[in-house]
Design an enzyme around this catalytic site. Structure first.
Site, PDB file in Angstrom:
ATOM      1  CE  LYS A 230      -3.393   1.886   2.504  1.00 20.20           C
ATOM      2  NZ  LYS A 230      -4.226   2.109   3.671  1.00 20.20           N
ATOM      3  CB  SER A 232      -0.191   4.766   3.508  1.00 15.12           C
ATOM      4  OG  SER A 232      -0.574   3.449   3.783  1.00 15.12           O
ATOM      5  CE  LYS A 233       0.634  -0.724   6.511  1.00 14.05           C
ATOM      6  NZ  LYS A 233      -0.638  -0.697   5.765  1.00 14.05           N
ATOM      7  CB  SER A 234       5.751   2.148  -0.366  1.00 10.21           C
ATOM      8  OG  SER A 234       5.108   3.127  -1.159  1.00 10.21           O
TER       9      SER A 234
END
Ligand code: GLU
Length: 291
Positions: A230, A232-234
């Site tokens: 996702k 938002s996590k990268s």
């Protein structure tokens, strides 16, 4: 899909001011803007600043400036959730009076021991600051037809249980605020990221309990990085550059499954967006994650 022309259409973009606008938010902004403008309807902007601890100072103003630099003009005044507590309280009072809401004295640790999902109270003692929850009886199944994701069904009791409307620390929960605001602002179509697909059944339940009409829903594909994580996590969660909007606008247009040739040769956001409105094909938006 929505009819091409619908002057009664009221859409919105509702960012949380937790940081600068990133590509995933731009996709939600552009997608919801395109649906609204194609219909000849309204596109409202609502700052969801309900959670001061998660808020980043200056982020809301920064997001509004970035949207303006991208040519995404909204209708009317910006709505700020922090100023709407009286509306949320009124809705909560009605839900308490109708028996849909209840005070919950469970502590976080007692709930965690009970599996983390609230199905009945496990509090051993009353607390001075109970949370307020929405009661979800077992077997509460909600299904709806999403314009992009298709049919979505959820057993809300199983998946989330009795959910919070106002937290023990007094902060309003997103689920209540979003339903009250969408209702009060007369929103007819909610276009947003697919990360909120699983919240929609809770919102439909709240709308029913409050006697509000349900808007239509269209959940845009999530943006993931090359490994499928996702956004938002990268690293790809980098802010979009308000000083150079064209590359991100082109990328967002393509992530929405739209033909890059339709906007080729445009040199400024207003020119790109003008062409985008007429060329926009909602049916081409992919359901699945996009890279
Ligand atoms: N404020 C929410 C977010 O930024 C979006 C809420 C919504 O569109 O319903 O994730």
């Amino acid at each position: 899909m929505t009819p091409a022309r619908d002057p009664g259409y009221r859409g919105r973009f509702a960012p949380s001011p937790t940081g600068p606008l990133h590509f995933g938010s731009l996709l939600a902004a552009l997608g919801s803007w395109l649906f609204a403008r194609r219909a000849g309807g309204q596109w409202l902007l609502r700052v969801e600043d309900l959670d001061p601890p998660r808020e980043v100072a200056g982020a809301a103003r920064g997001q509004l400036r970035t949207l303006a630099a991208f040519g995404l003009e909204h209708d009317g005044e910006v709505t700020w959730q922090h100023a709407r507590g009286a509306l949320y309280q009124d809705a909560l009072d009605r839900l308490l009076a109708s028996g849909h809401a209840f005070a919950c004295h469970c502590s976080r640790s007692a709930l965690a021991q009970a599996g983390g999902v609230h199905r009945h109270c496990v509090a051993s003692a009353p607390r001075p600051d109970p949370a307020l929850r929405f009661r979800v009886p077992p077997g509460t199944r909600i299904a709806f037809d999403d314009a992009i994701q298709g049919r979505f069904e959820q057993d809300v009791g199983e998946a989330v249980g009795d959910f919070v409307l106002r937290r023990a620390d007094g902060l309003w929960a997103y689920q209540l605020a979003v339903v009250v605001d969408d209702g009060e602002q007369g929103i007819t179509e909610v276009v947003r990221g697919a990360d909120l697909l699983e919240s929609t059944p809770r919102q439909l339940l709240l709308q029913r309990a409050l006697g509000l009409p349900a808007p239509r829903y269209a959940h845009l594909p999530l943006v993931v990085d090359a490994d499928g994580h996702k956004l938002s996590k990268s690293l790809a969660a980098r802010p979009v550059d308000a000083g150079d909007p064209m590359p991100a606008l082109r990328a967002a247009w393509q992530a929405l499954g739209q033909d890059p040739r339709a906007i080729a040769g445009t040199a400024s956001p207003p020119a790109l967006l003008r062409q985008a409105i007429t060329a926009f094909i909602p049916e081409a938006i992919p359901a699945g994650p996009v890279r």
